[in-house]
Write a protein that holds these residues in place. Sequence first.
Motif, PDB file in Angstrom:
ATOM      1  N   ALA A  43      -5.414   1.908  -3.942  1.00 60.30           N
ATOM      2  CA  ALA A  43      -5.021   0.739  -3.144  1.00 60.30           C
ATOM      3  C   ALA A  43      -5.253   0.947  -1.660  1.00 60.30           C
ATOM      4  O   ALA A  43      -4.925   0.068  -0.861  1.00 60.30           O
ATOM      5  N   ASN A  44      -5.801   2.085  -1.272  1.00 66.75           N
ATOM      6  CA  ASN A  44      -6.094   2.358   0.131  1.00 66.75           C
ATOM      7  C   ASN A  44      -7.544   2.820   0.282  1.00 66.75           C
ATOM      8  O   ASN A  44      -7.814   3.895   0.812  1.00 66.75           O
TER       9      ASN A  44
ATOM     10  N   ARG B 165       0.818  -1.212   0.000  1.00 64.33           N
ATOM     11  CA  ARG B 165       0.000   0.000   0.000  1.00 64.33           C
ATOM     12  C   ARG B 165       0.856   1.269   0.000  1.00 64.33           C
ATOM     13  O   ARG B 165       0.418   2.326  -0.440  1.00 64.33           O
TER      14      ARG B 165
ATOM     15  N   SER C  27      -9.650  -2.914   6.422  1.00 63.73           N
ATOM     16  CA  SER C  27      -8.604  -2.651   5.438  1.00 63.73           C
ATOM     17  C   SER C  27      -7.971  -3.929   4.937  1.00 63.73           C
ATOM     18  O   SER C  27      -7.298  -3.936   3.914  1.00 63.73           O
TER      19      SER C  27
END
Length: 241
Positions: free
Chosen positions: A218-219, A44, A227
Amino acid sequence: MPRLPWLDEKQVIFPPIDTALSEPNGLLAAGGNLHPQTILSAYRQGIFPWFSPGEPILWWSPSPRCVLLPSKIHISKSLQKVLRQKRFKITVDRAFPAVMKHCAASRNYTDQTWITPEMYDAYCNLHTLGHAHSIECWQQGELVGGLYGIAIGKVFFGESMFSLVSNASKIALVHLCAQLERWQFQLIDCQVESPHLRSLGASSMGREEFHEQLNKFANPYPTGAESERPTLWKLDGDYNG
């Protein structure tokens, strides 16, 4: 080797990626561990592990970064011909350990591999948890090519590929890009540029822009258990290509 930040084995906190060395390009830190949460956190942030047998765990964030947009893969006329001939059967997540073992096998130009037993175990664990995935290319019932990587959010982090027959890994990549485009993935991280990847449509992206793309795609979830939610990979059926 230059003096590097040494990461605590129990609580891994990565240094800022803009502190990575320029020579060797992207070397950021050493130590830490290969636990699933550590590897996912690294990706990430634009960091990945890469080390040879006998070395400590080394963490990298090179710049520029080699990336491929799923919709921008270049399919040459010769590769288009192979696709039309439908020589191969393509599957997803049917033989992840076997794909890793083939990728780890010695190549003609070297007897070394960075896919150490520790890396093999770590990524197979990530596969079991639903984060790491493989694309397999079969011919007459034999695994002849493929690739593997990690999916986080809408980014696929490619790790390695192999071919036992001509074009097998390229065919796997073509089908991966087609599937990722259907799933609206935004980016494939290819890590380090090579002529082979460039011939398939990959290009370079600066560290700052790459980090911005990761923050955006990607976050997508807040920190905590949510998450860690894996991308669900499910096919309607196998492909021929």
